[in-house]
Design an enzyme around this catalytic site. Structure first.
Site, mmCIF file in Angstrom:
data_model
loop_
_atom_site.group_PDB
_atom_site.id
_atom_site.type_symbol
_atom_site.label_atom_id
_atom_site.label_comp_id
_atom_site.label_asym_id
_atom_site.label_seq_id
_atom_site.Cartn_x
_atom_site.Cartn_y
_atom_site.Cartn_z
ATOM 1 N N GLY B 135 0.605 -0.938 -0.287
ATOM 2 C CA GLY B 135 0.386 -0.115 -0.087
ATOM 3 C C GLY B 135 0.974 1.051 -0.006
ATOM 4 N N ALA B 136 2.358 1.265 -0.071
ATOM 5 C CA ALA B 136 3.006 2.527 0.373
ATOM 6 C C ALA B 136 4.246 2.488 -1.169
ATOM 7 N N GLY B 137 4.377 2.855 -2.131
ATOM 8 C CA GLY B 137 5.900 2.501 -2.350
ATOM 9 C C GLY B 137 6.884 4.455 -2.328
ATOM 10 N N THR B 164 14.439 -6.490 -3.212
ATOM 11 C CA THR B 164 15.395 -7.068 -4.056
ATOM 12 C C THR B 164 16.395 -7.591 -2.903
ATOM 13 N N GLU B 248 21.729 5.416 -2.812
ATOM 14 C CA GLU B 248 20.566 4.867 -3.859
ATOM 15 C C GLU B 248 21.075 5.283 -4.922
ATOM 16 N N GLN B 342 16.397 0.056 -31.902
ATOM 17 C CA GLN B 342 15.518 0.026 -33.123
ATOM 18 C C GLN B 342 16.875 -0.498 -34.415
ATOM 19 N N LEU B 343 18.259 0.605 -33.666
ATOM 20 C CA LEU B 343 19.516 -0.152 -35.067
ATOM 21 C C LEU B 343 19.731 -1.442 -35.386
ATOM 22 N N HIS B 344 19.376 -2.480 -34.047
ATOM 23 C CA HIS B 344 19.708 -3.497 -34.179
ATOM 24 C C HIS B 344 18.163 -4.351 -35.315
HETATM 25 C C1 LIG Z 1 8.782 -10.752 -33.777
HETATM 26 C C2 LIG Z 1 9.217 -10.737 -34.817
HETATM 27 C C3 LIG Z 1 8.254 -11.029 -36.140
HETATM 28 C C4 LIG Z 1 8.794 -11.016 -37.506
HETATM 29 N N1 LIG Z 1 8.031 -11.571 -38.203
HETATM 30 C C5 LIG Z 1 8.042 -11.527 -39.660
HETATM 31 C C6 LIG Z 1 7.539 -12.466 -40.586
HETATM 32 O O1 LIG Z 1 6.875 -12.638 -40.215
HETATM 33 N N2 LIG Z 1 7.726 -12.444 -42.012
HETATM 34 C C7 LIG Z 1 8.958 -11.209 -42.066
HETATM 35 O O2 LIG Z 1 9.181 -11.317 -43.555
HETATM 36 N N3 LIG Z 1 9.727 -10.182 -41.549
HETATM 37 C C8 LIG Z 1 9.346 -10.697 -40.181
HETATM 38 N N4 LIG Z 1 9.700 -10.058 -39.113
HETATM 39 C C9 LIG Z 1 11.225 -9.252 -40.087
HETATM 40 C C10 LIG Z 1 11.408 -7.786 -39.545
HETATM 41 O O3 LIG Z 1 10.270 -7.347 -40.553
HETATM 42 C C11 LIG Z 1 12.671 -7.381 -39.629
HETATM 43 O O4 LIG Z 1 12.687 -7.485 -38.475
HETATM 44 C C12 LIG Z 1 12.305 -5.545 -39.704
HETATM 45 O O5 LIG Z 1 12.092 -5.195 -41.365
HETATM 46 C C13 LIG Z 1 13.593 -4.502 -39.510
HETATM 47 O O6 LIG Z 1 14.350 -5.754 -40.520
HETATM 48 P P1 LIG Z 1 15.385 -6.257 -40.599
HETATM 49 O O7 LIG Z 1 15.310 -7.242 -38.589
HETATM 50 O O8 LIG Z 1 16.541 -7.154 -41.452
HETATM 51 O O9 LIG Z 1 16.975 -4.964 -40.298
HETATM 52 P P2 LIG Z 1 17.351 -4.115 -40.658
HETATM 53 O O10 LIG Z 1 17.122 -3.936 -41.962
HETATM 54 O O11 LIG Z 1 18.972 -4.878 -40.587
HETATM 55 O O12 LIG Z 1 17.201 -2.879 -40.494
HETATM 56 C C14 LIG Z 1 17.811 -2.180 -38.968
HETATM 57 C C15 LIG Z 1 17.907 -0.835 -38.646
HETATM 58 O O13 LIG Z 1 18.561 0.237 -39.394
HETATM 59 C C16 LIG Z 1 17.404 1.421 -39.221
HETATM 60 N N5 LIG Z 1 17.666 1.191 -40.754
HETATM 61 C C17 LIG Z 1 17.172 0.338 -42.004
HETATM 62 N N6 LIG Z 1 16.604 0.983 -42.561
HETATM 63 C C18 LIG Z 1 17.617 2.768 -42.801
HETATM 64 C C19 LIG Z 1 17.820 3.652 -43.793
HETATM 65 N N7 LIG Z 1 17.081 3.734 -45.241
HETATM 66 N N8 LIG Z 1 18.020 4.799 -43.484
HETATM 67 C C20 LIG Z 1 18.572 4.837 -41.572
HETATM 68 N N9 LIG Z 1 18.366 3.757 -40.937
HETATM 69 C C21 LIG Z 1 18.015 2.734 -41.855
HETATM 70 C C22 LIG Z 1 16.916 1.198 -38.306
HETATM 71 O O14 LIG Z 1 16.980 1.313 -37.252
HETATM 72 C C23 LIG Z 1 16.049 -0.821 -38.617
HETATM 73 O O15 LIG Z 1 16.123 -0.857 -37.623
HETATM 74 C C24 LIG Z 1 9.678 -10.395 -37.811
HETATM 75 C C25 LIG Z 1 10.559 -9.518 -36.925
HETATM 76 C C26 LIG Z 1 10.284 -10.069 -35.784
HETATM 77 C C27 LIG Z 1 11.423 -9.822 -34.310
HETATM 78 C C1 LIG Z 2 12.669 -5.178 -9.671
HETATM 79 C C2 LIG Z 2 12.211 -4.010 -8.605
HETATM 80 C C3 LIG Z 2 12.943 -4.382 -7.463
HETATM 81 C C4 LIG Z 2 12.934 -3.225 -5.463
HETATM 82 N N1 LIG Z 2 13.699 -3.598 -4.943
HETATM 83 C C5 LIG Z 2 12.704 -2.309 -3.758
HETATM 84 C C6 LIG Z 2 13.707 -3.060 -2.859
HETATM 85 O O1 LIG Z 2 14.587 -4.023 -2.298
HETATM 86 N N2 LIG Z 2 13.684 -2.460 -1.150
HETATM 87 C C7 LIG Z 2 12.161 -1.874 -0.795
HETATM 88 O O2 LIG Z 2 11.916 -0.988 -0.859
HETATM 89 N N3 LIG Z 2 11.858 -0.909 -2.664
HETATM 90 C C8 LIG Z 2 12.097 -1.543 -4.266
HETATM 91 N N4 LIG Z 2 10.955 -2.024 -4.962
HETATM 92 C C9 LIG Z 2 9.764 -0.877 -4.905
HETATM 93 C C10 LIG Z 2 9.952 0.437 -5.720
HETATM 94 O O3 LIG Z 2 10.750 1.171 -4.811
HETATM 95 C C11 LIG Z 2 8.752 1.087 -6.045
HETATM 96 O O4 LIG Z 2 8.419 0.562 -6.536
HETATM 97 C C12 LIG Z 2 8.658 1.971 -6.386
HETATM 98 O O5 LIG Z 2 9.480 3.073 -5.016
HETATM 99 C C13 LIG Z 2 7.309 3.101 -6.392
HETATM 100 O O6 LIG Z 2 6.112 2.752 -5.490
HETATM 101 P P1 LIG Z 2 5.187 1.887 -5.494
HETATM 102 O O7 LIG Z 2 5.905 0.597 -7.085
HETATM 103 O O8 LIG Z 2 4.410 1.665 -4.658
HETATM 104 O O9 LIG Z 2 4.366 2.774 -7.033
HETATM 105 P P2 LIG Z 2 3.563 3.817 -6.340
HETATM 106 O O10 LIG Z 2 4.007 5.166 -5.789
HETATM 107 O O11 LIG Z 2 1.713 3.502 -6.591
HETATM 108 O O12 LIG Z 2 3.213 4.650 -7.907
HETATM 109 C C14 LIG Z 2 2.794 4.508 -9.277
HETATM 110 C C15 LIG Z 2 3.152 5.929 -9.917
HETATM 111 O O13 LIG Z 2 2.534 6.522 -9.623
HETATM 112 C C16 LIG Z 2 3.583 7.887 -9.810
HETATM 113 N N5 LIG Z 2 4.203 8.908 -8.671
HETATM 114 C C17 LIG Z 2 3.846 8.496 -8.096
HETATM 115 N N6 LIG Z 2 4.604 9.583 -6.686
HETATM 116 C C18 LIG Z 2 3.620 11.086 -7.482
HETATM 117 C C19 LIG Z 2 3.834 11.981 -7.142
HETATM 118 N N7 LIG Z 2 4.060 13.032 -6.632
HETATM 119 N N8 LIG Z 2 3.714 12.867 -8.482
HETATM 120 C C20 LIG Z 2 3.062 12.881 -9.432
HETATM 121 N N9 LIG Z 2 2.882 10.999 -9.766
HETATM 122 C C21 LIG Z 2 3.587 10.835 -8.871
HETATM 123 C C22 LIG Z 2 4.883 7.431 -10.457
HETATM 124 O O14 LIG Z 2 4.563 7.128 -11.793
HETATM 125 C C23 LIG Z 2 4.779 6.186 -9.771
HETATM 126 O O15 LIG Z 2 5.255 5.197 -10.496
HETATM 127 C C24 LIG Z 2 11.572 -2.460 -5.995
HETATM 128 C C25 LIG Z 2 10.763 -2.319 -6.873
HETATM 129 C C26 LIG Z 2 11.492 -2.912 -8.351
HETATM 130 C C27 LIG Z 2 9.584 -2.910 -9.123
#
Ligand SMILES: Cc1cc2nc3c(=O)[nH]c(=O)nc-3n(C[C@H](O)[C@H](O)[C@H](O)COP(=O)(O)OP(=O)(O)OC[C@H]3O[C@@H](n4cnc5c(N)ncnc54)[C@H](O)[C@@H]3O)c2cc1C
Ligand SMILES: Cc1cc2nc3c(=O)[nH]c(=O)nc-3n(C[C@H](O)[C@H](O)[C@H](O)COP(=O)(O)OP(=O)(O)OC[C@H]3O[C@@H](n4cnc5c(N)ncnc54)[C@H](O)[C@@H]3O)c2cc1C
Lengths: 251, 403
Positions: B135-137, B164, B248, B342-344
């Protein structure tokens, strides 16, 4: 056993190194210096000997003022003292001969049973300094040592040669150049680092006295031809055997 | 290690430490991270090894095995530790070194320090910090865990979530209410040992990222905690925790910068290898500019961590700079992760490359250790921007107590 380890800081070899357009220098994109890897093993070996037999490890380095960092790193690993020969002039002015004569001069003022060097430095790779120092001091030297043992007051060292190893017996004082891989250098602990921080590093300024080696031209090795894929799995064996026979590698 | 020359924030000893930690991470952590991510926790041996290297007591007194070093040394350590390919492992380690155990050094008695610090510094005992509750983060003043004094013990009741190191830890620094009627002025910090009757730990499974760290839920049911385990003064716990949060937040910021730097380096390498449209991805000007812009922002973020560390080392109030640092670093690191993924292209979305994991891991830092919004509240307050109070004046001000 009193050991002096001579070490050098070199540019981090993990950084990219390229030949400068004039073909006379290497340029690196990196800015970070590390302890030469062969030297790191030499430090480790010296510390292990000290731990086993007692004694003292002194590190000696010729380099710019920033090389105190590398000396302190060795102290953090467990060496006792450090001495920097602060090199005047550009790095290019310092050939292996000048370096060796400055180190030999400094060693005359130190007490030691053994002097360790790394086999060669990772940057210049001249592989000369250790042996030149031994020559200047008139001491026996073994080059490329991969193992050191102590038997009945004698120092037994081994060096790898093609098809086996050579074993030498020595009496101190002597000079050894050690090879990377003979041990796994320890990480300095933070406690060691903090101790080293407080250690004063004695510094002596030195100037080059000999003509440096004149570098005519640096060239990249020719690109190696790509390998040939003979097949996959078991199917590739007959072809592979045929090739090995052709090359005279199997009979 | 550096890409370009710049004045050095670090001295000789820090650079030696950085090389050591970098090698340690390469040789002893990174080869195992996939296995540890799978297992969902940092093996205890890792803590022992860090202890041997002296890395668990960087700023702690030398008499207990610490190094008595400064915050800059911590920054050097964390920047390199952050190159671990499991950000969850990094978090688990930092919770031990910088988010929990410093309370013992800052507020503990000599007796407590003598009893616990040597084993904390050698890594034989692992620490956790337990503030957050169901109830309190963000609003820490609203916690409901209570500790009622009964003879030589406090009787603790309540629960904590998201903790953690919960599975691994032996020592828990737990924020409780010793005088619930006093709000945040009635809170205390107790050191509760695992195995105390009535104290149970349960793993919280399945999270978005940070899989290398063990997250758990703690429950206390009439759990007796000896009075001598009170850390600091009774009813001052809130203030102790707030001042601890500065460290921290700084170390988490430094970690984010380290993670993001590695993401950029990986992306550079990928962009130089990947070919598309007849050239390398890196040959597109848009790619180069993207990476240059990210590196520029990241450098600014890094310099803010240095400013914050320096402020702490000089003994000044670092609340504002640390809050700026935490908010900014989290933003930049998440942006870097997104753009580098994105680059990947499609490969960035697959587990084959580290960027997928990094992208998931890094997202925590806009929430953990104080949400970005909470940081902005702190900064705004320092700027004299305070909300006009609408509540009854007797109620504690929430914004002040935001973590
Ligand atoms: C979960 C998943 C499901 C998919 N499903 C399908 C599917 O069903 N069928 C299918 O055919 N493919 C599928 N894909 C492939 C997807 O369409 C390709 O990953 C996507 O088209 C990008 O190609 P690439 O991964 O070869 O990246 P690349 O072509 O190597 O591009 C890498 C990065 O280079 C940058 N970039 C690219 N072009 C330019 C530019 N002209 N100028 C500047 N920057 C550029 C962008 O940041 C890009 O992300 C899937 C991929 C994933 C991850
Ligand atoms: C993987 C992981 C490890 C963690 N490890 C630890 C740990 O070791 N020890 C520990 O004590 N805690 C730990 N935490 C907890 C962490 O510190 C809390 O999640 C964090 O402080 C946020 O509290 P909450 O989750 O209750 O979110 P809430 O307090 O409910 O906040 C929700 C959202 O409200 C918004 N918000 C909060 N305050 C304001 C404000 N004043 N104004 C406007 N918007 C606001 C923010 O977007 C926030 O994300 C861990 C959390 C995770 C996910």
């Amino acid at each position: 056993m009193k050991i002096v380890v001579c070490l050098k800081r070199v540019l981090d070899t993990q950084e990219r190194v390229e030949i400068a357009p004039d073909g006379k220098r290497l340029v690196s994109t990196g800015l970070d210096y590390v302890m030469n890897t062969h030297d790191e093993c030499a430090v480790e070996e010296a510390i292990r000997i000290k731990e086993a037999k007692g004694g003292q490890v002194t590190v000696l380095s010729l380099g710019p003022s920033g090389a105190t960092e590398t000396i302190r790193e060795a102290i953090a690993m467990g060496a006792d003292e450090g001495l920097l020969l602060e090199a005047e002039g550009d790095e290019e002015a310092w050939g292996p001969k000048s370096t060796a004569s400055a180190l030999a001069e400094a060693l005359k003022g130190l007490e030691f049973d053994l002097v360790f060097f790394g086999l060669e430095s990772g940057d210049g790779s001249h592989h000369q300094v250790g042996l030149a120092v031994a020559e200047a001091l008139g001491l026996p030297a073994v080059d490329g040592v991969k193992k050191i043992d102590f038997q009945d007051g004698k120092i037994v060292v081994r060096r790898a040669v093609e098809l086996g190893e050579e074993v030498f017996e020595l009496e101190p004082p002597a000079v050894l150049t050690l090879v990377d891989g003979m041990n796994r250098p320890r990480h300095p602990s933070l406690r060691g680092i903090m101790l080293a921080k407080r250690k004063e590093i004695k510094t002596i300024k030195v100037a080059p006295r000999e003509e440096p080696l004149r570098l005519i031209q640096l060239r990249k090795p020719p690109e190696r031809a790509g390998g040939e894929i003979l097949g996959e799995g078991k199917g590739a064996i007959p072809k592979l055997l045929e090739k090995l026979h052709e090359a005279g590698l199997v009979r | 290690m550096e890409m370009y020359p710049m004045y050095s924030f670090f001295s000789e000893e820090h650079r030696i430490l950085k090389r050591m930690v970098r090698q340690f991470v390469e040789e002893e952590l990174n080869p195992h991270v996939d296995e540890w991510e799978e297992a969902g926790l940092v093996p205890r041996e890792v803590f022992k090894r860090l202890g041997e290297l002296g890395l668990l007591g960087i700023r702690f007194p030398e008499e207990y095995g610490g190094a008595g070093a400064d915050m800059r040394t911590t920054v050097a350590f964390v920047e390199e530790l952050a190159r671990c390919r499991s950000r969850g492992i990094v978090m688990g380690i930092l919770v031990h070194t910088d988010m929990s155990s410093p309370h013992l050094v800052r507020s503990g008695t000599v007796e407590q320090q003598r009893r616990f610090l040597p084993e904390i510094i050698s890594g034989k005992k692992i620490c956790a910090i337990a503030l957050t509750e169901p109830g309190a983060g963000s609003d820490l003043a609203g916690i409901g865990t209570t500790a009622r004094r009964e003879g030589k013990n406090y009787i603790v009741n309540g629960s904590k979530v998201f903790i953690t190191n919960a599975i691994n830890a032996d020592l828990f620094f737990v924020l409780v209410k010793t005088a619930p009627e006093l709000g945040h002025r009635g809170m205390s910090l107790l050191l509760i040992e695992k195995g105390t009757p009535g104290f149970e730990v349960q793993r919280m499974p399945k999270k978005l990222g940070m899989h290398g760290s063990d997250t758990g839920e703690l429950t206390f049911a009439d759990c007796p905690v000896p009075v001598e385990n009170l850390i600091g003064e009774e009813n001052r716990g809130f203030y102790q925790v707030m001042s601890g949060l500065q460290i921290e937040r700084l170390v988490s910021s430094v970690a984010m910068v380290g993670h993001a730097q590695q993401a950029i380096e990986d992306a550079i390498q990928y962009a130089q290898e990947r070919e598309l449209f007849g050239r390398r991805l890196a040959d597109f000007q848009v790619t180069r500019h993207k990476l240059a812009r990210l590196q520029t922002k990241l450098e600014a973020a890094r310099q803010l961590t240095y400013a914050a560390a320096r402020t702490i080392d000089e003994g000044l109030d670092a609340t504002a700079v640390v809050s700026m640092c935490k908010a900014f670093c989290a933003d930049v690191a998440c942006e870097v992760a997104d753009e580098c993924l994105q680059l990947h292209g499609g490969y960035g979305y697959m587990e084959e490359y580290d960027i997928a994991r990094l992208y998931r891991d890094i997202r925590l830092w806009k929430i953990g250790a104080g949400a970005t919004e909470v940081m902005y509240e702190v900064i705004a307050k320092k700027m004299g921007l305070q909300e006009q109070e609408r509540r009854a004046p007797s109620e504690p001000v929430r914004a002040e107590s935001g973590r």
